[in-house]
Design a protein around this motif. Structure first.
Motif, PDB file in Angstrom:
ATOM      1  N   ASP A 181     -10.622  -1.148   6.426  1.00  0.00           N
ATOM      2  CA  ASP A 181     -11.686  -0.868   5.468  1.00  0.00           C
ATOM      3  C   ASP A 181     -12.115   0.596   5.540  1.00  0.00           C
ATOM      4  OD1 ASP A 181     -12.102  -3.488   4.299  1.00  0.00           O
ATOM      5  OD2 ASP A 181     -12.912  -4.085   6.231  1.00  0.00           O
ATOM      6  N   LEU A 182     -12.243   1.120   6.754  1.00  0.00           N
ATOM      7  CA  LEU A 182     -12.666   2.514   6.897  1.00  0.00           C
ATOM      8  C   LEU A 182     -11.580   3.462   6.395  1.00  0.00           C
ATOM      9  CD1 LEU A 182     -14.602   4.686   7.761  1.00  0.00           C
ATOM     10  CD2 LEU A 182     -13.782   4.463  10.105  1.00  0.00           C
ATOM     11  N   CYS A 183     -10.322   3.163   6.677  1.00  0.00           N
ATOM     12  CA  CYS A 183      -9.244   4.027   6.185  1.00  0.00           C
ATOM     13  C   CYS A 183      -9.233   4.055   4.658  1.00  0.00           C
ATOM     14  CB  CYS A 183      -7.896   3.539   6.721  1.00  0.00           C
ATOM     15  SG  CYS A 183      -7.644   3.836   8.485  1.00  0.00           S
ATOM     16  N   LEU A 184      -9.417   2.900   4.030  1.00  0.00           N
ATOM     17  CA  LEU A 184      -9.474   2.856   2.571  1.00  0.00           C
ATOM     18  C   LEU A 184     -10.713   3.575   2.046  1.00  0.00           C
ATOM     19  CD1 LEU A 184      -8.314  -0.811   1.879  1.00  0.00           C
ATOM     20  CD2 LEU A 184      -7.021   1.299   1.469  1.00  0.00           C
ATOM     21  N   HIS A 185     -11.804   3.510   2.802  1.00  0.00           N
ATOM     22  CA  HIS A 185     -13.018   4.237   2.425  1.00  0.00           C
ATOM     23  C   HIS A 185     -12.751   5.743   2.418  1.00  0.00           C
ATOM     24  CE1 HIS A 185     -17.248   5.327   2.187  1.00  0.00           C
ATOM     25  NE2 HIS A 185     -17.150   6.003   3.317  1.00  0.00           N
ATOM     26  N   LEU A 186     -12.015   6.237   3.401  1.00  0.00           N
ATOM     27  CA  LEU A 186     -11.674   7.659   3.443  1.00  0.00           C
ATOM     28  C   LEU A 186     -10.807   8.040   2.245  1.00  0.00           C
ATOM     29  CD1 LEU A 186     -10.897   8.093   7.251  1.00  0.00           C
ATOM     30  CD2 LEU A 186     -12.913   8.910   6.025  1.00  0.00           C
ATOM     31  N   VAL A 187      -9.840   7.191   1.912  1.00  0.00           N
ATOM     32  CA  VAL A 187      -9.005   7.454   0.742  1.00  0.00           C
ATOM     33  C   VAL A 187      -9.861   7.478  -0.522  1.00  0.00           C
ATOM     34  CG1 VAL A 187      -7.117   6.573  -0.692  1.00  0.00           C
ATOM     35  CG2 VAL A 187      -6.932   6.481   1.803  1.00  0.00           C
ATOM     36  N   ARG A 188     -10.821   6.559  -0.601  1.00  0.00           N
ATOM     37  CA  ARG A 188     -11.699   6.502  -1.777  1.00  0.00           C
ATOM     38  C   ARG A 188     -12.527   7.784  -1.886  1.00  0.00           C
ATOM     39  NH1 ARG A 188     -13.736   2.086  -0.595  1.00  0.00           N
ATOM     40  NH2 ARG A 188     -12.342   0.822  -1.863  1.00  0.00           N
ATOM     41  N   LEU A 189     -13.028   8.273  -0.763  1.00  0.00           N
ATOM     42  CA  LEU A 189     -13.802   9.510  -0.776  1.00  0.00           C
ATOM     43  C   LEU A 189     -12.958  10.689  -1.241  1.00  0.00           C
ATOM     44  CD1 LEU A 189     -15.763   9.241   2.613  1.00  0.00           C
ATOM     45  CD2 LEU A 189     -16.716   8.967   0.310  1.00  0.00           C
ATOM     46  N   ASP A 190     -11.714  10.733  -0.795  1.00  0.00           N
ATOM     47  CA  ASP A 190     -10.867  11.891  -1.053  1.00  0.00           C
ATOM     48  C   ASP A 190     -10.167  11.843  -2.403  1.00  0.00           C
ATOM     49  OD1 ASP A 190     -11.550  12.711   1.487  1.00  0.00           O
ATOM     50  OD2 ASP A 190      -9.709  12.003   2.425  1.00  0.00           O
ATOM     51  N   HIS A 191      -9.759  10.642  -2.825  1.00  0.00           N
ATOM     52  CA  HIS A 191      -8.913  10.532  -4.015  1.00  0.00           C
ATOM     53  C   HIS A 191      -9.492   9.654  -5.115  1.00  0.00           C
ATOM     54  CE1 HIS A 191      -5.627  12.673  -2.101  1.00  0.00           C
ATOM     55  NE2 HIS A 191      -5.707  11.882  -1.055  1.00  0.00           N
ATOM     56  N   GLY A 192     -10.630   8.990  -4.850  1.00  0.00           N
ATOM     57  CA  GLY A 192     -11.238   8.154  -5.873  1.00  0.00           C
ATOM     58  C   GLY A 192     -10.912   6.680  -5.733  1.00  0.00           C
ATOM     59  N   SER A 193     -11.668   5.867  -6.443  1.00  0.00           N
ATOM     60  CA  SER A 193     -11.563   4.416  -6.320  1.00  0.00           C
ATOM     61  C   SER A 193     -10.229   3.882  -6.800  1.00  0.00           C
ATOM     62  CB  SER A 193     -12.689   3.743  -7.109  1.00  0.00           C
ATOM     63  OG  SER A 193     -13.943   4.074  -6.573  1.00  0.00           O
ATOM     64  N   SER A 194      -9.699   4.414  -7.903  1.00  0.00           N
ATOM     65  CA  SER A 194      -8.462   3.861  -8.445  1.00  0.00           C
ATOM     66  C   SER A 194      -7.301   4.051  -7.485  1.00  0.00           C
ATOM     67  CB  SER A 194      -8.143   4.493  -9.807  1.00  0.00           C
ATOM     68  OG  SER A 194      -8.000   5.896  -9.698  1.00  0.00           O
ATOM     69  N   VAL A 195      -7.234   5.195  -6.800  1.00  0.00           N
ATOM     70  CA  VAL A 195      -6.168   5.425  -5.821  1.00  0.00           C
ATOM     71  C   VAL A 195      -6.357   4.523  -4.612  1.00  0.00           C
ATOM     72  CG1 VAL A 195      -5.138   7.112  -4.250  1.00  0.00           C
ATOM     73  CG2 VAL A 195      -5.729   7.788  -6.578  1.00  0.00           C
ATOM     74  N   ALA A 196      -7.595   4.411  -4.131  1.00  0.00           N
ATOM     75  CA  ALA A 196      -7.855   3.532  -2.984  1.00  0.00           C
ATOM     76  C   ALA A 196      -7.494   2.090  -3.321  1.00  0.00           C
ATOM     77  CB  ALA A 196      -9.320   3.632  -2.560  1.00  0.00           C
ATOM     78  N   ASN A 197      -7.816   1.656  -4.524  1.00  0.00           N
ATOM     79  CA  ASN A 197      -7.470   0.300  -4.939  1.00  0.00           C
ATOM     80  C   ASN A 197      -5.960   0.110  -4.997  1.00  0.00           C
ATOM     81  OD1 ASN A 197     -10.177  -0.232  -5.169  1.00  0.00           O
ATOM     82  ND2 ASN A 197     -10.236  -0.068  -7.399  1.00  0.00           N
ATOM     83  N   ALA A 198      -5.240   1.133  -5.454  1.00  0.00           N
ATOM     84  CA  ALA A 198      -3.780   1.052  -5.509  1.00  0.00           C
ATOM     85  C   ALA A 198      -3.181   0.957  -4.105  1.00  0.00           C
ATOM     86  CB  ALA A 198      -3.213   2.262  -6.251  1.00  0.00           C
ATOM     87  N   VAL A 199      -3.745   1.714  -3.157  1.00  0.00           N
ATOM     88  CA  VAL A 199      -3.286   1.631  -1.769  1.00  0.00           C
ATOM     89  C   VAL A 199      -3.536   0.229  -1.218  1.00  0.00           C
ATOM     90  CG1 VAL A 199      -3.578   2.514   0.579  1.00  0.00           C
ATOM     91  CG2 VAL A 199      -3.614   4.095  -1.368  1.00  0.00           C
ATOM     92  N   ALA A 200      -4.708  -0.318  -1.509  1.00  0.00           N
ATOM     93  CA  ALA A 200      -5.037  -1.663  -1.044  1.00  0.00           C
ATOM     94  C   ALA A 200      -4.077  -2.694  -1.622  1.00  0.00           C
ATOM     95  CB  ALA A 200      -6.474  -2.010  -1.419  1.00  0.00           C
ATOM     96  N   ARG A 201      -3.748  -2.559  -2.902  1.00  0.00           N
ATOM     97  CA  ARG A 201      -2.800  -3.496  -3.511  1.00  0.00           C
ATOM     98  C   ARG A 201      -1.437  -3.379  -2.852  1.00  0.00           C
ATOM     99  NH1 ARG A 201      -5.563  -1.964  -8.262  1.00  0.00           N
ATOM    100  NH2 ARG A 201      -3.991  -0.376  -8.748  1.00  0.00           N
ATOM    101  N   ARG A 202      -1.027  -2.166  -2.533  1.00  0.00           N
ATOM    102  CA  ARG A 202       0.265  -1.959  -1.874  1.00  0.00           C
ATOM    103  C   ARG A 202       0.301  -2.652  -0.518  1.00  0.00           C
ATOM    104  NH1 ARG A 202       1.776   1.719   1.992  1.00  0.00           N
ATOM    105  NH2 ARG A 202       4.021   2.148   2.109  1.00  0.00           N
ATOM    106  N   LEU A 203      -0.817  -2.624   0.189  1.00  0.00           N
ATOM    107  CA  LEU A 203      -0.899  -3.226   1.514  1.00  0.00           C
ATOM    108  C   LEU A 203      -1.326  -4.690   1.469  1.00  0.00           C
ATOM    109  CD1 LEU A 203      -2.624  -0.234   3.344  1.00  0.00           C
ATOM    110  CD2 LEU A 203      -0.214  -0.883   3.430  1.00  0.00           C
ATOM    111  N   VAL A 204      -1.582  -5.198   0.261  1.00  0.00           N
ATOM    112  CA  VAL A 204      -1.997  -6.589   0.047  1.00  0.00           C
ATOM    113  C   VAL A 204      -3.270  -6.898   0.838  1.00  0.00           C
ATOM    114  CG1 VAL A 204      -1.157  -8.945  -0.239  1.00  0.00           C
ATOM    115  CG2 VAL A 204       0.484  -7.085  -0.024  1.00  0.00           C
ATOM    116  N   VAL A 205      -4.257  -6.026   0.707  1.00  0.00           N
ATOM    117  CA  VAL A 205      -5.576  -6.257   1.299  1.00  0.00           C
ATOM    118  C   VAL A 205      -6.617  -6.024   0.218  1.00  0.00           C
ATOM    119  CG1 VAL A 205      -4.865  -5.594   3.625  1.00  0.00           C
ATOM    120  CG2 VAL A 205      -5.834  -3.865   2.095  1.00  0.00           C
ATOM    121  N   PRO A 206      -7.778  -6.681   0.310  1.00  0.00           N
ATOM    122  CA  PRO A 206      -8.802  -6.497  -0.724  1.00  0.00           C
ATOM    123  C   PRO A 206      -9.491  -5.146  -0.597  1.00  0.00           C
ATOM    124  CG  PRO A 206      -9.613  -7.952   1.001  1.00  0.00           C
ATOM    125  CD  PRO A 206      -8.170  -7.685   1.312  1.00  0.00           C
ATOM    126  N   PRO A 207      -9.743  -4.463  -1.706  1.00  0.00           N
ATOM    127  CA  PRO A 207     -10.364  -3.147  -1.651  1.00  0.00           C
ATOM    128  C   PRO A 207     -11.871  -3.183  -1.754  1.00  0.00           C
ATOM    129  CG  PRO A 207      -9.640  -3.574  -3.871  1.00  0.00           C
ATOM    130  CD  PRO A 207      -9.275  -4.796  -3.061  1.00  0.00           C
TER     131      PRO A 207
END
Length: 323
Positions: free
Chosen positions: A161-187
């Motif tokens: 969750d924290l790693c995805l939060h960092l991605v969201r801060l740096d690249h925005g919600s849509s990118v963080a959500n895409a990373v979460a989908r790739r890893l099959v975890v909820p964003p």
């Protein structure tokens, strides 16, 4: 491209180390270009569980990173290695954003980075962290804590969750959500959710709310109630609330509000829609309601949030990857 450095030493928890490597070390330039440049820094070959890891650089490389991530330590009864503590402190002093995963918080605390700050770690070690470092305001009931330049997370799934939060801060919600989908975890898990839940990261199809979640996400523009969700899930409101607590660690209405805020963030980042239109699209009803909930949840008004992300990601054409 901003550098993310994994600060490693003997006795690191391999799960937290591996998930950070997967998020920041994978080639995801198709999602955001440039992506992170990941380096592994340690005093020499280190052992994480049964794995032997050969770092790319020594610990003296940490101060040149934009973000430093400290994975968890298997043994928190002993003081963390002094060279690791000194290197993490030097990195923070040099301006790096420092984040700990699980019991990595003990390293940040030993470096003095958590003094006077709110922090968390794995729930089974929060008491030890508070007793050993009384100047730290330990919160045992959250997934992660963001203090800006210093961040801490609970264990295992919360580290993701924290790693995805960092991605969201740096690249925005849509990118963080895409990373979460790739890893099959909820964003959708916020840092303030309870860390001790029956199913921290529910896999699709293995819990009673598996079909309800996507149904709600597709109808965020509707004025949904707990009764609406219970009817769709074919259960009583009381049972729905019980299952929500078990699966997400929060209530149906709080979870629903989180989804509305997340969707509003994405629309603010990716569209030119006005606040009134976004309020309607997210089921908030009015711009006043959206501004109130958004400001309370995110910490800034919607307009300020949009300006920040537009300047980061559209102004100079350069994506921010660290602080």
């Amino acid at each position: 491209m901003k550098t993310v450095a994994l600060a490693v030493t003997d006795g690191m928890l391999h799960f937290e180390l591996a998930l950070a490597y997967e998020v920041f070390g994978a080639d995801l330039t198709h999602l955001a270009d440039p992506w992170y440049s990941l380096v592994v820094c340690g005093p020499g070959p280190v052992r994480a569980g049964r794995f032997l890891l050969e770092p790319d650089h020594g610990l003296d490389r940490l101060p040149r990173a934009g973000t430093v991530i400290v994975p968890g330590l298997a043994d928190v009864d002993e003081d963390p290695p002094a060279d690791l503590v000194q290197a993490v402190r030097a990195a923070h002093d040099a301006g790096a954003r420092v984040a700990s995963l699980c019991t990595g918080a003990f390293v940040l605390a030993a470096a003095g980075l958590l003094d006077g700050r709110r922090a968390t770690t794995h729930w089974s070690h929060t008491r030890a962290l508070a007793e050993r470092h009384p100047d730290v305001r330990v919160d045992p009931d959250v997934l992660y804590v963001d203090n800006g330049s210093v961040l801490t997370s609970a264990g295992k799934a919360a580290a993701m969750d924290l790693c995805l939060h960092l991605v969201r801060l740096d690249h925005g919600s849509s990118v963080a959500n895409a990373v979460a989908r790739r890893l099959v975890v909820p964003p959708h898990r916020d840092g303030g959710q309870a860390q001790f839940v029956t199913t921290p990261v529910p896999a699709p199809g293995n819990h009673p709310l598996a079909d309800l979640f996507p149904w709600v996400i597709e109808r965020l523009d509707h004025p949904l109630t707990v009764e609406d969700l219970a009817r769709q899930a074919r259960m009583s409101s009381r049972n729905l609330t019980r299952h929500f607590r078990s699966v997400t660690g929060t209530t149906p209405l709080q979870w629903l509000l989180t989804q509305r805020i997340r969707h509003a963030q994405e629309l603010l980042e990716t569209t030119d829609d006005g606040v009134d239109a976004i309020a309607a699209a997210t089921g908030m009803g009015t711009a006043t309601t959206l501004r109130r909930h958004f400001n309370r949840t995110v910490g800034v008004p919607p307009d300020a949030y949009r300006r920040t992300f537009r300047s980061r990601h559209h102004g100079s054409g350069e994506t921010v990857g660290g602080s």
